[in-house]
Design an enzyme around this catalytic site. Structure first.
Site, short mmCIF file in Angstrom:
data_model
loop_
_atom_site.label_atom_id
_atom_site.label_comp_id
_atom_site.label_asym_id
_atom_site.label_seq_id
_atom_site.Cartn_x
_atom_site.Cartn_y
_atom_site.Cartn_z
N GLY A 258 0.82 -1.20 0.00
CA GLY A 258 0.00 0.00 0.00
C GLY A 258 0.85 1.25 0.00
N SER A 259 0.39 2.27 0.72
CA SER A 259 1.03 3.58 0.65
C SER A 259 2.40 3.64 1.29
CB SER A 259 0.11 4.64 1.27
OG SER A 259 -1.03 4.83 0.45
N THR A 260 2.82 2.62 2.05
CA THR A 260 4.20 2.64 2.54
C THR A 260 5.17 2.57 1.36
OG1 THR A 260 4.24 0.22 2.86
CG2 THR A 260 3.61 1.58 4.76
#
Length: 483
Positions: free
Chosen positions: A216-218
């Site tokens: 995801g956004s990591t």
């Protein structure tokens, strides 16, 4: 000699050659593989007759062998077995070995070439052979904080000392009690293994090192690093930030979390990371191109299928041959991007360490039974994913995420924390995974952490990385800094 006799002699000679070749193959070429096969009960019986070395955390044995009055000679036992199960693994007479019990088996049994002179000494002095002790890098306070933070949720936590690569915490939930597999009753050990092998969450596999998830956004940290490293972007560079981004070659769009905007349009790269703007980073991925992001991911360790710590680590994946829709989604850590929690801990550890990634390791020292140091792990550089200047810039961007962005729940009083949240979509109908990656203190990093909570944990569909995973990371960082 007539023809039938010659033919018979030729056949007999061929059979003898085949027999000798087969015996040589089994006894020489395959000898190590057969001896080390976890299904080889003869090897385990032989090993059980000698005292297996302990696995040690902070001076205390978490796995040890004691003499018993039965045909095996020694009983393996585990202190705080469930807490350290992702570290020790198990050692079983019928189920073989896993994790450190497998990866460090040769030194634990005393059969390693490193212990040759110890074996010679024991032979000459008549001393009973003993395996070596494996001293780990684990910090008990960090391990306990990680386990307590995960609670009944499925997931993993990895904490690394950025300047050395020492693994300070390695937790996977659900865990298991290795003592149940170490019993000498073959029927009981088999029954325990069979129950664990079908249990929810697959506790026998480590979520920290063996399982991969959409980050995801990591993963936006990797995309942001690629942008900075290109030389065409700074933290102040403005990016488009529409509420929805039209994806080329498709009628689909990419939206932001909750369907809203990103505060302004355009938005700086720093603010896009702070609020985790999907549309900005998807467009950034399209502008950078597949090669730039793939090369950046590789420098962080993606694609390395041979990494060991010494536990074998499943390689993380950034896909190839991407069309524009796939590239846009991959740039925000979705589609076919897959990463282990250890991999994401490596990403933030590199940023924390001025752009230099140290090779992660779990074994600090190996000592023989008389406490002589057999080997020590020296910190080793794995790669340099980004320059010191760009690492500093990305650090300040991550500090913004914690100070007034999506990760305010990771704040620690009196300590500047750098972090990045992630809420990764999974299969349709399942809640998203909650991620958080971070390090602290931002100006003198002592610990880098990656937290994964599968399917939103206790909050399910309502979960975000900031709500669920960030407080766990904060507790682990506090445990390290307080120690």
């Amino acid at each position: 000699m007539n023809t039938p006799v010659r033919r018979l002699a030729t056949i007999m000679l061929a059979l003898m050659v085949a027999l000798m070749g087969s015996a040589t193959w089994v006894q020489y070429v395959q000898a190590d593989a057969l001896n080390n096969d976890t299904r080889n009960s003869r090897t385990l019986y032989r090993e059980y007759n000698n005292a297996r070395g302990p696995i040690v955390v902070a001076g205390e044995a978490i796995a040890s062998s004691t003499p018993v009055d039965d045909p095996f000679g020694y009983q393996r036992s585990y202190a705080n077995g469930e807490l350290y199960s992702a570290v020790t693994g198990f050692y079983s007479v019928v189920n073989g070995r896993s994790q450190l019990e497998k990866a460090s088996n040769e030194v634990l049994t005393g059969d390693s070439d490193q212990l040759f002179f110890t074996r010679v000494r024991d032979l000459l002095t008549g001393r009973t052979p003993e395996g070596a002790a494996v001293e780990t890098t684990i910090l008990p306070a960090a391990q306990e904080a990680a386990r307590a933070g995960l609670g009944d949720q499925q997931g993993a936590v990895v904490a690394i000392e950025p300047s050395t690569g020492r693994i300070l915490a390695l937790v996977s939930t659900p865990g298991f009690d290795p003592n149940e597999l170490a019993v000498h009753s073959t029927s009981d050990a088999s029954a325990a293994y069979n129950l664990l092998s079908v249990a929810d969450g697959n506790p026998l596999r480590s979520n920290a090192t063996q399982e991969r998830y959409a980050p995801g956004s990591t993963f936006k940290l990797v995309t942001a690093a690629a942008a900075l490293e290109s030389g065409d972007y700074t933290s102040a560079t403005e990016l488009p930030a529409p509420v929805e981004l039209d994806i080329p070659q498709t009628s689909s769009t990419i939206g932001n979390f909750g369907g809203g905007g990103c505060g302004s349009d355009p938005v700086t790269l720093a603010n896009a990371l702070r609020v985790s703007c999907n549309t900005s980073f998807a467009q950034l991925g399209l502008d950078l191109g597949e090669d730039a992001i793939a090369e950046q991911a590789e420098r962080f360790g993606f694609g390395d299928d041979s990494l060991t710590v010494p536990l074998p680590v499943t390689g993380s994946v950034f896909p190839s041959e991407l069309d524009p829709p796939s590239l846009a989604q991959s740039a925000i850590g979705q589609r076919d991007v897959q990463a282990t929690p250890l991999q994401m801990a490596m990403v933030v550890a590199a940023i924390a360490n001025d752009g230099e990634l140290m090779r992660p390791y779990l074994v600090d020292t190996v000592r023989s039974a008389d406490l002589t140091v057999v080997s020590e792990t020296d910190p080793e550089r794995y790669s340099r994913p980004l320059s010191e200047e760009n690492a500093d810039a990305l650090t300040e961007m991550m500090v913004g995420v914690v100070e007034d962005g999506t990760a305010t729940s990771a704040q620690i009083s009196g300590v500047r924390v750098a972090g990045k949240t992630g809420t990764a979509q999974t299969v349709e109908g399942q809640p998203p995974h909650a991620w958080f990656t971070s390090f602290a203190p931002a100006d003198d990093p002592q610990v880098a952490v990656a937290v994964l909570v599968e399917n939103g944990g206790s909050l399910g569909n309502e979960a975000t990385g900031g709500q669920v995973a960030a407080p766990i990371a904060r507790a682990v960082m506090e445990a390290v800094l307080g120690g």
